[in-house]
Design an enzyme around this catalytic site. Sequence first.
Site, short mmCIF file in Angstrom:
data_model
loop_
_atom_site.label_atom_id
_atom_site.label_comp_id
_atom_site.label_asym_id
_atom_site.label_seq_id
_atom_site.Cartn_x
_atom_site.Cartn_y
_atom_site.Cartn_z
N ASP A 13 0.76 -1.26 0.00
CA ASP A 13 0.00 0.00 0.00
C ASP A 13 0.79 1.31 0.00
O ASP A 13 0.43 2.24 0.72
CB ASP A 13 -0.95 0.03 1.21
CG ASP A 13 -1.85 -1.18 1.31
OD1 ASP A 13 -1.99 -1.90 0.32
OD2 ASP A 13 -2.41 -1.40 2.39
N LYS A 76 -6.85 -4.85 -2.77
CA LYS A 76 -7.38 -5.43 -1.54
C LYS A 76 -8.27 -4.41 -0.85
O LYS A 76 -8.18 -3.21 -1.10
CB LYS A 76 -6.25 -5.90 -0.61
CG LYS A 76 -5.39 -4.80 -0.01
CD LYS A 76 -4.30 -5.40 0.86
CE LYS A 76 -3.48 -4.37 1.57
NZ LYS A 76 -4.15 -3.64 2.62
N CYS A 109 -1.67 -1.93 8.14
CA CYS A 109 -1.68 -2.91 7.05
C CYS A 109 -0.45 -3.81 7.05
O CYS A 109 -0.55 -5.02 6.85
CB CYS A 109 -1.84 -2.21 5.71
SG CYS A 109 -3.46 -1.40 5.53
#
Length: 180
Positions: A13, A76, A109
């Site tokens: 990310d 995701k 994350c």
Amino acid sequence: MLNPEECVLVVVDVQGRLARVVQQSERLHQKLDALVKGLQLFDIPILWLEQLPDKLGSTSEELAQVLTRSCNPINKQHFSAWQANDFRAKLSDMPQKQVILVGIETHICVYQTCMDLLENGYETHLVIDATSSREEANRLCGIQMMLACGAKQTNVESLLFELQQQATGDRFKALLRLIK
């Protein structure tokens, strides 16, 4: 010790505005660039993740340019990459069991992905100078939580030279250029 044939890089990310507001964003991008290019010299597979890119934005342009040489992003919606069916299927199909983990945010994350990787039997190596969060205290807390649960700590330079193992050859010269 890390073995190039047993490694896979997981990039979590590094995208949108968040990638620009995390602590030491420019340094993070430099470290990620060196790491990805270095791992590409070893032909290490890469799994590249993006959290809700339609809402949060795409991966930083300079990082995406380097990553697209090896892979395409996996979308995701969960904080943990393990919860994304495409990611889990791709990783499960690979013989590699040593995961090199990088990205943002360290305490959310990256942390949740690490926990799921460890729980599912992956030896997870957290590259601490290739992770970040908006607040340094959160990054440090995330690192501590992962290490307490069994992740191994490393940094870009140590990792690349651990994989290289010898100070000779064209790849060694290329690695030197990347870290200087």
